[in-house]
Motif scaffolding. Sequence first.
Motif, PDB file in Angstrom:
ATOM      1  N   GLU A   1       0.949  -1.296   0.061  1.00  0.00           N
ATOM      2  CA  GLU A   1      -0.371   0.106   0.026  1.00  0.00           C
ATOM      3  C   GLU A   1       0.828   1.736   0.327  1.00  0.00           C
ATOM      4  O   GLU A   1       0.995   2.326  -0.185  1.00  0.00           O
ATOM      5  N   GLN A   2       1.838   1.490   0.252  1.00  0.00           N
ATOM      6  CA  GLN A   2       2.977   2.050   0.474  1.00  0.00           C
ATOM      7  C   GLN A   2       4.328   1.961  -0.880  1.00  0.00           C
ATOM      8  O   GLN A   2       4.517   3.487  -0.868  1.00  0.00           O
ATOM      9  N   LEU A   3       4.076   1.166  -1.867  1.00  0.00           N
ATOM     10  CA  LEU A   3       4.824   1.290  -3.079  1.00  0.00           C
ATOM     11  C   LEU A   3       4.475   2.257  -4.109  1.00  0.00           C
ATOM     12  O   LEU A   3       5.668   3.306  -4.177  1.00  0.00           O
ATOM     13  N   GLU A   4       2.903   2.856  -3.905  1.00  0.00           N
ATOM     14  CA  GLU A   4       3.224   4.601  -5.021  1.00  0.00           C
ATOM     15  C   GLU A   4       3.655   5.250  -4.269  1.00  0.00           C
ATOM     16  O   GLU A   4       4.689   7.057  -5.388  1.00  0.00           O
ATOM     17  N   SER A   5       3.620   6.178  -2.871  1.00  0.00           N
ATOM     18  CA  SER A   5       4.313   6.703  -2.067  1.00  0.00           C
ATOM     19  C   SER A   5       5.962   6.757  -2.131  1.00  0.00           C
ATOM     20  O   SER A   5       6.356   7.733  -3.417  1.00  0.00           O
ATOM     21  N   ALA A   6       6.488   5.517  -2.881  1.00  0.00           N
ATOM     22  CA  ALA A   6       7.694   5.025  -2.265  1.00  0.00           C
ATOM     23  C   ALA A   6       8.077   5.443  -3.776  1.00  0.00           C
ATOM     24  O   ALA A   6       9.087   6.080  -3.648  1.00  0.00           O
ATOM     25  N   ASN A   7       7.235   5.614  -4.584  1.00  0.00           N
ATOM     26  CA  ASN A   7       8.209   5.502  -6.240  1.00  0.00           C
ATOM     27  C   ASN A   7       8.007   6.963  -6.193  1.00  0.00           C
ATOM     28  O   ASN A   7       8.656   7.496  -7.126  1.00  0.00           O
ATOM     29  N   SER A   8       6.662   7.518  -6.053  1.00  0.00           N
ATOM     30  CA  SER A   8       6.220   9.187  -6.819  1.00  0.00           C
ATOM     31  C   SER A   8       7.110  10.127  -5.752  1.00  0.00           C
ATOM     32  O   SER A   8       7.784  10.825  -6.223  1.00  0.00           O
ATOM     33  N   LEU A   9       8.026   9.871  -5.239  1.00  0.00           N
ATOM     34  CA  LEU A   9       7.906  10.853  -3.727  1.00  0.00           C
ATOM     35  C   LEU A   9       9.624  10.036  -3.881  1.00  0.00           C
ATOM     36  O   LEU A   9      10.852  11.089  -3.328  1.00  0.00           O
ATOM     37  N   LEU A  10       9.964   8.986  -2.700  1.00  0.00           N
ATOM     38  CA  LEU A  10      10.813   9.044  -2.370  1.00  0.00           C
ATOM     39  C   LEU A  10      12.270   8.377  -3.735  1.00  0.00           C
ATOM     40  O   LEU A  10      13.631   8.736  -3.088  1.00  0.00           O
ATOM     41  N   ARG A  11      11.828   7.480  -4.686  1.00  0.00           N
ATOM     42  CA  ARG A  11      12.615   7.243  -5.825  1.00  0.00           C
ATOM     43  C   ARG A  11      13.385   8.686  -6.163  1.00  0.00           C
ATOM     44  O   ARG A  11      14.704   8.782  -6.483  1.00  0.00           O
ATOM     45  N   PRO A  12      12.647   9.587  -6.522  1.00  0.00           N
ATOM     46  CA  PRO A  12      12.872  11.044  -7.050  1.00  0.00           C
ATOM     47  C   PRO A  12      14.175  11.726  -6.424  1.00  0.00           C
ATOM     48  O   PRO A  12      14.668  12.578  -7.179  1.00  0.00           O
ATOM     49  N   PHE A  13      13.449  11.914  -5.234  1.00  0.00           N
ATOM     50  CA  PHE A  13      14.322  12.504  -4.385  1.00  0.00           C
ATOM     51  C   PHE A  13      15.782  11.905  -4.467  1.00  0.00           C
ATOM     52  O   PHE A  13      16.517  12.923  -3.954  1.00  0.00           O
ATOM     53  N   LEU A  14      15.697  10.770  -3.900  1.00  0.00           N
ATOM     54  CA  LEU A  14      17.157  10.213  -3.284  1.00  0.00           C
ATOM     55  C   LEU A  14      18.231  10.258  -5.028  1.00  0.00           C
ATOM     56  O   LEU A  14      19.118  10.787  -4.962  1.00  0.00           O
ATOM     57  N   GLU A  15      17.528  10.092  -6.464  1.00  0.00           N
ATOM     58  CA  GLU A  15      18.285  10.440  -7.753  1.00  0.00           C
ATOM     59  C   GLU A  15      17.999  11.883  -8.003  1.00  0.00           C
ATOM     60  O   GLU A  15      19.339  12.131  -8.576  1.00  0.00           O
ATOM     61  N   GLN A  16      17.517  12.632  -7.995  1.00  0.00           N
ATOM     62  CA  GLN A  16      18.125  14.232  -7.284  1.00  0.00           C
ATOM     63  C   GLN A  16      19.611  14.284  -6.531  1.00  0.00           C
ATOM     64  O   GLN A  16      19.893  14.850  -6.717  1.00  0.00           O
TER      65      GLN A  16
END
Length: 364
Positions: free
Chosen positions: A180-195
């Motif tokens: 249930e948290q995959l979407e927020s992890a993909n939309s928030l966590l992933r792009p922030f770490l990549e930045q």
Amino acid sequence: MPKSVKYLLIGSVETYSGKSATVLGLSHQLQQRGLDIAYGKPLGTCLNISAGTVIEEDVQFISHSLNLPENRVLPTLLPLNEVTIHKRLRGEDKTNYQQSLKQEYLQQSPGDLVLLEGAANLSEGKLFDLSLLQIAEVLDAAVLLVGRYESLLSIEGLLSAQQWLGDRLIGVVINQIPVEQLESANSLLRPFLEQQEIPVLGMLPKSDLLCSVSVGELVKQLKADVLCCSDRLDLLVESLAIGAMNVNSAVKYFRKRRNMAVVTGGDRVEIQQAALETSTQCLILTGKLPPPAFILNRAEELEIPILSVDLDTLTTVEIVNRAFGQVRLHEPIKVQYITQLMTEHFDIDRLLSQIGLNPAAALS
């Protein structure tokens, strides 16, 4: 040492993050690409003393699972335990472990890529000059970090690790993300770490199977007596249920769960009966009270082990919960599952590019 040999050190910010699972899933893909891989764990942290010999269980299990020949399994330099720590603190062990690391790991030419498994966290091993960063620097290794997802705050440990490891950090795998948290992890966590220039190479959803613990492991942790079905201790428990309510409530509760261990009093016969007729992998009876013969007979018919413990319910539940938090990967079905999970959710091409390995060149 031939220049073509690369070293990849798989570490974590905290213990039980999924390093061994990542090594296995990654190795399978690398072998499929035709790469000649070796494996080593410089610091022994999962130790078993058998016939006077100290065995590193992760090394034994992973090398066996990957069918690695002996010359592709690098030695563990020392077991990390109370005995070795005391010797170091008392000045009895003056070994230069970085020198040992160079001798054992650099003077061979083990294949195309050496996968190394780090200790529990970034600093463990520092007493012996073998922290994650120290190992990486001695071997000129790239570092892949595995982080367990707790919440979006999990990002803070990865940011600190980046500061600690610098350019050696080539990517992260974020593990055990609730569906249930995959979407927020993909939309928030992933792009922030990549930045922040932290490549996210994998985001793995949480799996009940991978978090499961065998009945045999529960027997060991609880020091339990096995009252029946001692040949079924390989059954995997995915959840814990406590049979402390009335029987009608218990039946509704049990039917919502699957592959559970049920903890209840040895005198709660009606709860024991209800548990045996639902998705139960073992019954754990507290208070050292033996169940009646018909319960044992029914458990034998259904092949459900019954364990008896000399503990109260609260202590039993605490020990079982701790076992879930310290799950090891030593079951073939888990290896198959993690291999599938990594194939679907890990970017192997990006990893190979990051470490400068071209499988086609390795094959030629």
